[in-house]
Design an enzyme around this catalytic site. Structure first.
Site, PDB file in Angstrom:
ATOM      1  N   ASP A  25       0.809  -1.219   0.000  1.00  0.00           N
ATOM      2  CA  ASP A  25       0.000   0.000   0.000  1.00  0.00           C
ATOM      3  C   ASP A  25       0.842   1.268   0.000  1.00  0.00           C
ATOM      4  O   ASP A  25       0.432   2.302   0.541  1.00  0.00           O
ATOM      5  CB  ASP A  25      -0.960   0.022   1.205  1.00  0.00           C
ATOM      6  CG  ASP A  25      -1.912  -1.150   1.192  1.00  0.00           C
ATOM      7  OD1 ASP A  25      -2.233  -1.643   0.094  1.00  0.00           O
ATOM      8  OD2 ASP A  25      -2.318  -1.591   2.287  1.00  0.00           O
ATOM      9  N   LYS A  28       1.714   2.269  -4.976  1.00  0.00           N
ATOM     10  CA  LYS A  28       2.243   1.725  -6.229  1.00  0.00           C
ATOM     11  C   LYS A  28       1.305   2.028  -7.396  1.00  0.00           C
ATOM     12  O   LYS A  28       1.744   2.372  -8.481  1.00  0.00           O
ATOM     13  CB  LYS A  28       2.447   0.203  -6.106  1.00  0.00           C
ATOM     14  CG  LYS A  28       3.460  -0.194  -5.039  1.00  0.00           C
ATOM     15  CD  LYS A  28       3.593  -1.703  -4.918  1.00  0.00           C
ATOM     16  CE  LYS A  28       2.346  -2.389  -4.407  1.00  0.00           C
ATOM     17  NZ  LYS A  28       1.990  -2.061  -3.019  1.00  0.00           N
ATOM     18  N   GLY A  52      -4.619  -4.345  -3.763  1.00  0.00           N
ATOM     19  CA  GLY A  52      -5.602  -3.298  -4.059  1.00  0.00           C
ATOM     20  C   GLY A  52      -4.826  -2.059  -4.433  1.00  0.00           C
ATOM     21  O   GLY A  52      -4.195  -1.448  -3.582  1.00  0.00           O
ATOM     22  N   HIS A  53      -4.795  -1.734  -5.727  1.00  0.00           N
ATOM     23  CA  HIS A  53      -3.998  -0.600  -6.206  1.00  0.00           C
ATOM     24  C   HIS A  53      -4.939   0.528  -6.636  1.00  0.00           C
ATOM     25  O   HIS A  53      -5.751   0.350  -7.547  1.00  0.00           O
ATOM     26  CB  HIS A  53      -3.112  -1.034  -7.381  1.00  0.00           C
ATOM     27  CG  HIS A  53      -2.107  -2.078  -6.995  1.00  0.00           C
ATOM     28  ND1 HIS A  53      -1.287  -2.707  -7.885  1.00  0.00           N
ATOM     29  CD2 HIS A  53      -1.779  -2.599  -5.776  1.00  0.00           C
ATOM     30  CE1 HIS A  53      -0.504  -3.565  -7.246  1.00  0.00           C
ATOM     31  NE2 HIS A  53      -0.799  -3.526  -5.963  1.00  0.00           N
ATOM     32  N   GLN A 235       1.893  -6.004  -3.247  1.00  0.00           N
ATOM     33  CA  GLN A 235       2.360  -6.104  -1.850  1.00  0.00           C
ATOM     34  C   GLN A 235       3.670  -5.294  -1.691  1.00  0.00           C
ATOM     35  O   GLN A 235       3.875  -4.342  -2.426  1.00  0.00           O
ATOM     36  CB  GLN A 235       2.538  -7.563  -1.411  1.00  0.00           C
ATOM     37  CG  GLN A 235       1.230  -8.329  -1.259  1.00  0.00           C
ATOM     38  CD  GLN A 235       0.666  -8.870  -2.563  1.00  0.00           C
ATOM     39  OE1 GLN A 235       1.360  -9.508  -3.317  1.00  0.00           O
ATOM     40  NE2 GLN A 235      -0.614  -8.639  -2.826  1.00  0.00           N
TER      41      GLN A 235
HETATM   42  P1  GDP Z   1      -0.866   0.397  -3.486  1.00  0.00           P
HETATM   43  O1  GDP Z   1      -1.444  -0.887  -3.027  1.00  0.00           O
HETATM   44  O2  GDP Z   1       0.603   0.477  -3.240  1.00  0.00           O
HETATM   45  O3  GDP Z   1      -1.214   0.738  -4.907  1.00  0.00           O
HETATM   46  O4  GDP Z   1      -1.500   1.527  -2.555  1.00  0.00           O
HETATM   47  P2  GDP Z   1      -3.053   1.667  -2.167  1.00  0.00           P
HETATM   48  O5  GDP Z   1      -3.793   2.141  -3.341  1.00  0.00           O
HETATM   49  O6  GDP Z   1      -3.537   0.449  -1.478  1.00  0.00           O
HETATM   50  O7  GDP Z   1      -2.947   2.776  -1.034  1.00  0.00           O
HETATM   51  C1  GDP Z   1      -2.341   4.018  -1.277  1.00  0.00           C
HETATM   52  C2  GDP Z   1      -3.359   5.094  -0.932  1.00  0.00           C
HETATM   53  O8  GDP Z   1      -2.692   6.349  -0.922  1.00  0.00           O
HETATM   54  C3  GDP Z   1      -4.465   5.235  -1.966  1.00  0.00           C
HETATM   55  O9  GDP Z   1      -5.622   5.678  -1.321  1.00  0.00           O
HETATM   56  C4  GDP Z   1      -3.931   6.315  -2.898  1.00  0.00           C
HETATM   57  O10 GDP Z   1      -4.963   7.017  -3.596  1.00  0.00           O
HETATM   58  C5  GDP Z   1      -3.260   7.201  -1.909  1.00  0.00           C
HETATM   59  N1  GDP Z   1      -2.119   7.991  -2.405  1.00  0.00           N
HETATM   60  C6  GDP Z   1      -1.076   7.601  -3.172  1.00  0.00           C
HETATM   61  N2  GDP Z   1      -0.164   8.587  -3.234  1.00  0.00           N
HETATM   62  C7  GDP Z   1      -0.659   9.607  -2.480  1.00  0.00           C
HETATM   63  C8  GDP Z   1      -0.157  10.885  -2.111  1.00  0.00           C
HETATM   64  O11 GDP Z   1       0.937  11.294  -2.463  1.00  0.00           O
HETATM   65  N3  GDP Z   1      -0.948  11.645  -1.282  1.00  0.00           N
HETATM   66  C9  GDP Z   1      -2.167  11.228  -0.855  1.00  0.00           C
HETATM   67  N4  GDP Z   1      -2.887  12.049  -0.108  1.00  0.00           N
HETATM   68  N5  GDP Z   1      -2.656  10.028  -1.163  1.00  0.00           N
HETATM   69  C10 GDP Z   1      -1.894   9.228  -1.957  1.00  0.00           C
HETATM   70  P1  IMO Z   2      -0.962  -4.161  -2.244  1.00  0.00           P
HETATM   71  O1  IMO Z   2      -0.532  -4.747  -3.569  1.00  0.00           O
HETATM   72  C1  IMO Z   2      -0.930  -4.482   2.073  1.00  0.00           C
HETATM   73  C2  IMO Z   2      -0.995  -8.494   3.780  1.00  0.00           C
HETATM   74  C3  IMO Z   2      -2.221  -8.927   4.553  1.00  0.00           C
HETATM   75  C4  IMO Z   2      -1.568  -9.838   5.571  1.00  0.00           C
HETATM   76  C5  IMO Z   2      -0.479 -10.531   4.755  1.00  0.00           C
HETATM   77  C6  IMO Z   2      -0.873 -11.885   4.213  1.00  0.00           C
HETATM   78  O2  IMO Z   2      -2.244  -3.447  -2.307  1.00  0.00           O
HETATM   79  O3  IMO Z   2       0.152  -3.378  -1.646  1.00  0.00           O
HETATM   80  P2  IMO Z   2      -2.483 -12.653   2.242  1.00  0.00           P
HETATM   81  O4  IMO Z   2      -3.939 -12.407   2.014  1.00  0.00           O
HETATM   82  O5  IMO Z   2      -1.601 -12.159   1.148  1.00  0.00           O
HETATM   83  O6  IMO Z   2      -2.170 -14.062   2.609  1.00  0.00           O
HETATM   84  O7  IMO Z   2      -2.127 -11.796   3.565  1.00  0.00           O
HETATM   85  O8  IMO Z   2      -0.193  -9.657   3.685  1.00  0.00           O
HETATM   86  N1  IMO Z   2      -1.252  -8.023   2.389  1.00  0.00           N
HETATM   87  C7  IMO Z   2      -1.179  -6.746   2.034  1.00  0.00           C
HETATM   88  N2  IMO Z   2      -0.971  -5.631   2.763  1.00  0.00           N
HETATM   89  N3  IMO Z   2      -1.065  -4.389   0.737  1.00  0.00           N
HETATM   90  C8  IMO Z   2      -1.251  -5.509  -0.011  1.00  0.00           C
HETATM   91  O9  IMO Z   2      -1.252  -5.474  -1.356  1.00  0.00           O
HETATM   92  C9  IMO Z   2      -1.360  -6.745   0.631  1.00  0.00           C
HETATM   93  N4  IMO Z   2      -1.571  -8.012   0.216  1.00  0.00           N
HETATM   94  C10 IMO Z   2      -1.488  -8.780   1.307  1.00  0.00           C
HETATM   95  O10 IMO Z   2      -2.865  -7.834   5.149  1.00  0.00           O
HETATM   96  O11 IMO Z   2      -0.941  -9.072   6.556  1.00  0.00           O
HETATM   97 MG    MG Z   3      -2.963  -1.583  -1.785  1.00  0.00          MG
END
Ligand code: GDP
Ligand code: IMO
Ligand code: MG
Length: 434
Positions: A25, A28, A52-53, A235
């Site tokens: 998270d 990415k 979840g991206h 991840q």
């Molecule tokens: P990922 O799994 O690495 O793609 O990240 P996620 O989407 O799960 O979580 C990142 C969160 O941060 C999302 O809600 C994005 O919209 C948000 N985000 C990413 N970059 C920024 C930033 O520079 N500032 C803010 N406020 N939100 C950001």
């Molecule tokens: P993105 O791509 C954050 C975490 C789960 C748990 C551990 C194992 O959005 O960054 P799993 O279901 O994979 O067996 O869970 O890994 N986890 C993540 N945490 N971002 C993710 O993906 C994750 N995918 C799995 O919360 O701790």
């Molecule tokens: Mg994510």
């Protein structure tokens, strides 16, 4: 930020692996969306719909789970590689959901025939194992990821190539359901109904069949034609099955090497590794997080931030941890850094940065192997002054407050890689190219 700048930036980038340098998270999805402007092919190589991206595109928020984030841009080909584990029902739902939002998915998506399937018994086992672990649970996404990769490693998995061949699939599925139902019954869980799974998976298989191909051959041809490939990590480094906070990890190689094994693209064709990291640290699920801090968590949650994109769970938050990002640079060979969510620290003063750990009174500058020891590590902090003003409108590094500039240079210096991108908001425009 205009895409022209990225054009110049990416011409020298060629094939890029993008990975998360923390616990997932990191943002990415947002950075992939930015870099996709000048890539031709975007590939997922590992993980499943545990990912979840988040991408904000033309005012709409999209959360991608299995489909590479490049799908939102026209004329890009998105590939789900052999290293991904696919729940076909979830993938069909994702395709339908994106189409409903107006995204074209036609010849721009390719699915590896060798990717393994996630089946309902994997989800049931994931849930049962977590239940039985009680307080020692991992806090998985309950998407069946661990058991699916377990079957793959045990050589008892079913693959995409199976689900598109009905009679073969049904025969293999019958044996698998029989075996897994015996386990589920012994655990006191509800057995899986063969007919239901057979019917729904075969229907999903038929929907997915037109996208299925040998993606290794496709990627090889794309490289021969000089196409630029962006490998979208899922991840983060410390959820890696080998290098993470084991057993509080996911079941795939989330680090740069996973981009090769999960796609069949050889290592010498990789040109660059971009590590994405937040300006602070978050983690969802259980396991070590030495810099966790209740005040940082409270502040970010009160801003409505840091709730999981896949499960909606509140993320644990803390100060920036340079021990882990430095180690991430070592494992992944990170050349360039993208620091996201700098704006999350806009109102914080002072700011702590973890520069080392102490374990039983002894200094450590790399994390210990054992998770219990990792949990017991005490962070050694350096304190810097906060900038106490919004960074959201900055589009050039010179437009950031001096203290914010000092902060990003300090954390990149501690991480040991060149700073390339600073993100100050979730949208594409809120990006600074350094
Ligand atoms: P990922 O799994 O690495 O793609 O990240 P996620 O989407 O799960 O979580 C990142 C969160 O941060 C999302 O809600 C994005 O919209 C948000 N985000 C990413 N970059 C920024 C930033 O520079 N500032 C803010 N406020 N939100 C950001
Ligand atoms: P993105 O791509 C954050 C975490 C789960 C748990 C551990 C194992 O959005 O960054 P799993 O279901 O994979 O067996 O869970 O890994 N986890 C993540 N945490 N971002 C993710 O993906 C994750 N995918 C799995 O919360 O701790
Ligand atoms: Mg994510």
């Amino acid at each position: 930020m205009r895409s022209g700048k990225f054009f110049a930036y990416l011409r020298i980038m060629s094939n890029t692996i993008l990975i998360g340098a923390q616990w997932g998270d990191e943002g990415k999805g947002k950075i992939i969306d930015v870099l996709t402007a000048d890539a031709d092919v975007i590939v997922r190589s590992q993980g499943g719909n545990n990912a979840g991206h988040t991408v904000i595109h033309r005012g709409k928020t999209y959360i991608l789970h299995l489909i590479p984030s490049g799908i939102l841009r026209r004329n890009k080909v998105c590939v789900i590689g052999n290293g991904v584990v696919i729940d076909p029902i979830a993938l069909v739902d994702e395709i339908v959901g994106l189409r409903d939002l107006g995204v074209t998915i036609h010849r721009n998506l390719l699915i590896s025939d060798a990717a393994h399937l996630v089946l309902p018994y994997h989800r049931a086992l994931d849930e049962q194992r977590e239940l039985r672990k009680g307080r020692a649970r991992i806090g998985t996404t309950k998407r069946g990821i661990g058991p699916a990769y377990g079957d793959k490693a045990a050589r008892t998995g079913l693959r995409i190539s199976d689900v598109i061949q009905p009679s073969l699939f049904s025969k293999k599925l019958e044996g698998k359901i029989r075996e897994n139902n015996a386990i589920l019954r012994a655990l006191g869980a509800k057995p899986i109904d063969f007919d239901e799974v057979n019917e729904s998976y075969l229907a999903a298989g038929q929907t997915l069949a037109p996208y299925v191909t040998n993606t290794v051959v496709y990627l090889r041809r794309a490289l021969q034609r000089g196409r630029e490939i962006l490998f979208e990590g899922a991840q983060g480094t410390f959820l890696d099955i080998d290098h993470g906070t084991y057993p509080y990890v996911t079941s795939s190689n989330t680090t740069a090497g996973g981009a090769c094994t999960g796609t069949g693209v050889p290592p010498h064709r990789m040109d660059r590794v971009v590590g994405v990291m937040k300006a602070y640290t978050t983690r969802v699920g259980e396991g070590p997080l030495p810099t966790e801090d209740a005040r940082v968590t409270k502040m970010l949650h009160e801003m409505g931030r840091e709730f999981g994109a896949t499960t909606g769970r509140a993320r644990r938050c803390g100060w920036f941890d340079a021990v882990v990002t430095r180690y991430a640079t070592m494992i992944n060979g990170i050349d360039e850094l993208a620091i996201t969510n700098l704006d999350g620290l806009d109102n914080v003063d002072p700011i702590s940065i973890c520069v080392g750990y102490r374990l039983n009174g002894k200094p450590l500058d790399v994390p210990p192997c054992d998770s219990t020891q990792w949990i017991n590590c005490e962070p050694v902090y350096e304190t810097v002054r906060g900038w106490k003003q919004s960074t959201r409108s900055a589009r050039k590094i010179s437009q950031l407050p001096k203290l914010a500039r000092d902060y990003v240079s300090r954390i990149s210096q501690l991480t040991g890689a060149k700073l390339s991108i600073v993100s100050v908001g979730p949208t594409r425009a809120e990006t600074i190219v350094v």
